[in-house]
Enzyme design. Sequence first.
Site, mmCIF file in Angstrom:
data_model
loop_
_atom_site.group_PDB
_atom_site.id
_atom_site.type_symbol
_atom_site.label_atom_id
_atom_site.label_comp_id
_atom_site.label_asym_id
_atom_site.label_seq_id
_atom_site.Cartn_x
_atom_site.Cartn_y
_atom_site.Cartn_z
ATOM 1 N N CYS A 337 0.794 -1.236 0.000
ATOM 2 C CA CYS A 337 0.000 0.000 0.000
ATOM 3 C C CYS A 337 0.829 1.291 0.000
ATOM 4 O O CYS A 337 0.454 2.244 -0.704
ATOM 5 C CB CYS A 337 -1.026 -0.002 1.125
ATOM 6 S SG CYS A 337 -0.496 -0.737 2.675
ATOM 7 N N ARG A 366 7.713 -10.707 5.585
ATOM 8 C CA ARG A 366 7.512 -10.432 7.005
ATOM 9 C C ARG A 366 8.234 -11.501 7.808
ATOM 10 O O ARG A 366 8.135 -12.681 7.508
ATOM 11 C CB ARG A 366 6.018 -10.408 7.352
ATOM 12 C CG ARG A 366 5.279 -9.320 6.579
ATOM 13 C CD ARG A 366 3.808 -9.317 6.865
ATOM 14 N NE ARG A 366 3.117 -8.489 5.891
ATOM 15 C CZ ARG A 366 1.789 -8.418 5.778
ATOM 16 N NH1 ARG A 366 1.033 -9.137 6.584
ATOM 17 N NH2 ARG A 366 1.237 -7.657 4.861
ATOM 18 N N GLN A 384 0.638 -11.282 -2.456
ATOM 19 C CA GLN A 384 -0.752 -10.865 -2.252
ATOM 20 C C GLN A 384 -1.394 -10.482 -3.586
ATOM 21 O O GLN A 384 -0.748 -9.861 -4.435
ATOM 22 C CB GLN A 384 -0.814 -9.656 -1.321
ATOM 23 C CG GLN A 384 -0.344 -9.940 0.093
ATOM 24 C CD GLN A 384 -0.372 -8.685 0.942
ATOM 25 O OE1 GLN A 384 0.171 -7.649 0.575
ATOM 26 N NE2 GLN A 384 -1.008 -8.764 2.092
ATOM 27 N N ASP A 386 -3.083 -8.027 -4.290
ATOM 28 C CA ASP A 386 -3.364 -6.767 -3.610
ATOM 29 C C ASP A 386 -3.956 -5.741 -4.574
ATOM 30 O O ASP A 386 -3.590 -5.701 -5.749
ATOM 31 C CB ASP A 386 -2.047 -6.215 -3.052
ATOM 32 C CG ASP A 386 -2.220 -5.612 -1.679
ATOM 33 O OD1 ASP A 386 -3.370 -5.467 -1.238
ATOM 34 O OD2 ASP A 386 -1.205 -5.294 -1.053
ATOM 35 N N HIS A 388 -5.514 -1.434 -4.358
ATOM 36 C CA HIS A 388 -5.874 -0.262 -3.566
ATOM 37 C C HIS A 388 -6.700 0.671 -4.428
ATOM 38 O O HIS A 388 -6.302 1.028 -5.531
ATOM 39 C CB HIS A 388 -4.619 0.423 -3.024
ATOM 40 C CG HIS A 388 -3.852 -0.471 -2.101
ATOM 41 N ND1 HIS A 388 -2.806 -1.264 -2.530
ATOM 42 C CD2 HIS A 388 -4.029 -0.748 -0.781
ATOM 43 C CE1 HIS A 388 -2.358 -1.971 -1.506
ATOM 44 N NE2 HIS A 388 -3.076 -1.685 -0.448
ATOM 45 N N LYS A 472 -11.908 -3.755 8.945
ATOM 46 C CA LYS A 472 -11.844 -4.718 7.851
ATOM 47 C C LYS A 472 -13.139 -5.515 7.768
ATOM 48 O O LYS A 472 -13.875 -5.624 8.743
ATOM 49 C CB LYS A 472 -10.707 -5.720 8.073
ATOM 50 C CG LYS A 472 -9.340 -5.137 8.304
ATOM 51 C CD LYS A 472 -8.299 -6.258 8.363
ATOM 52 C CE LYS A 472 -8.425 -7.089 9.621
ATOM 53 N NZ LYS A 472 -7.448 -8.191 9.679
ATOM 54 N N HIS A 518 -8.412 -1.069 0.734
ATOM 55 C CA HIS A 518 -7.440 -2.133 0.520
ATOM 56 C C HIS A 518 -8.230 -3.422 0.302
ATOM 57 O O HIS A 518 -9.178 -3.676 1.044
ATOM 58 C CB HIS A 518 -6.542 -2.350 1.742
ATOM 59 C CG HIS A 518 -5.871 -1.121 2.265
ATOM 60 N ND1 HIS A 518 -4.498 -1.009 2.352
ATOM 61 C CD2 HIS A 518 -6.360 0.043 2.770
ATOM 62 C CE1 HIS A 518 -4.179 0.162 2.882
ATOM 63 N NE2 HIS A 518 -5.300 0.815 3.153
#
Length: 641
Positions: A337, A366, A384, A386, A388, A472, A518
């Site tokens: 992000c 991570r 991910q 992902d 946005h 979320k 997100h």
Amino acid sequence: MINITLPDGSVRAYERGTTSMQIALSISEGLARNVLAAEVDGQVWDAGRPIEQDALVKLLTWNDLKGKATFWHSSAHLMAEALEALYPGTKFGIGPAIETGFYYDVDFGEQGFSSDDFKKIEDKILELARNKEEYVRKPVSKADAIDYFTEKGDEYKLDLIKDLPDGSITFYTQGNFTDLCRGPHIPNTGFIKAVKLMSVAGAYWRGDESRKQLTRIYGVTFPKQGELADYLHLLEEAKKRDHRKLGKEMELFAFSEKVGMGLPLWLPKGTAVRQRLIDFMQKAQVKAGYEQVISPHIGSKSLYVTSGHYEKYGADSFQPIKTPQEGEEFFLKPMNCPHHCEMYKTKPRSYKDLPVRYAEFGTVYRYEQSGELHGLTRVRGFTQDDAHLFCRPDQVKEEFKKVIDLVLYVFSALGFENYTAQISLRDPNNKAKYIGSDENWALAEASIIEAAEEKGLTTVVELGEAAFYGPKLDFMVKDAIGRKWQLGTIQVDYNLPERFELEYTGSDNQKHRPVMIHRAPFGSLERFIAVLIEHCAGNFPLWLSPEQFIILPISEKYEDYAKKLSESLKDSDICGLIDSRDEKIGRKIRDAEVKKIPYMLIVGEKEAAEGLVSVRKHGQGDLGSMSIEDFKKQIIKEITV
């Protein structure tokens, strides 16, 4: 009198000092027989603890996660009582509930212990449970707590007590066993009707390798014997479906100590599955108006300081990458992000440009403790799906609903039919864990709640489960054998746009702040594929299978015909291979079954002479002979469906 608000919104008046069990009895005796504990203003209490003021009360049974946790924590105490009776002088560390039962860390001293002792301990636990002893809570002073465990000679409890403030310490007693414990506990031991000790392991006291290693005993209990039998059957089924076992057999992925723990290596067949999922999602995203982007695997430390990730996760992530330039530091990317925020800022934006939807299959890193790594479900590097979305405040709810539609489309295509949407909000009692104003949090939470309601989702609300920058909607999916997994997630974020000073020019010609959404329908490809493998026991949908057919020539005389068939199928975008080994046909069929290849095409003299294939389907057996064109039509139809 005090007013008690129940989860359905109804309000009942009771005398001050009424217990949750008395509230349950006032509703129905049947309910009271099943109450294990109660949630009072968000805190789990003993069902027999008096309530002294107006409160929101939820009665907890075996069907509630917090009810199960209370049941299992109480079972840990009962196991400790059994151990103390069977092994006098035993000392105890901690005994919490976990996701599937409980454990207790135990110091047996010089006494021998192994899993061979499980049966006699289980029998003792059930013997004690039948006494229906109450779990009695008693507040004690710090001095009295120290005196009690000093006399008992339990240095582990004394080590725990020294960190506790006076006035916060409670003991719980059931039968002949007293323990240092915050609680809560079930009303009495009689609720525990079935027990199974599962495993034994070593555990250093307080996780410190310089301290003594204790014996950690894992167990699980149930209120009915039949539920234990069902659980053990589930475990056997789960072993067969374990994605680590199937992934190896199907040659999908591997791990290497030289590469590093938690860093999966995707083999050709696994890569084919990943790529098909990516292609599937990209096609859906293009249709929904997303633009594909790519960001680097590292970023400057200042990027993550701005985003807040460094403050929240910096100490627990991979450490900075230093360059030859003094003071220059980079981090392995923990999130996509912040990079997407910087992409948004590359040019001025008008209200007419919004929403901007950036999508990326971005690999992030991570640091997870080595003991927490688990196949593909817990790794240190993962990709991910992902995206946005940057939108105006008036667009948030509609965009959020469109993302819900995308998540449900993914679930439908892959056979996940049983799911619950978890509305994950911040902990109102610990706002320091989060960034941003109360006003922005209220707006974000309202958007999620309203969107989920308008889409008709079955929802549960969980406090304290929000991301640090926003609430979320997490999709909790049940797989084919009833296990629950968190897969897709959607988040509303008013905070990162502020931290990155994102702007657009409104219709009033003034500068305004966009809102970020997100979203990751898969969550991560690694975890999603692991769950999918276990959900379908390795039997992927045909469109996703890395090898859709395998041709099994009866002998090498028919290999030319097999090659001709293979080329014809591949010309129709149907992928597979030929088993040319010098093995009997029965062995070839068995090996193809183990590798979960959907279709086996057996070719011999008759098939070569007549231009046919003899078709077997994985798990179903012989489908008979057919022409290659008819087989193609069948495959294409199945893939299209």
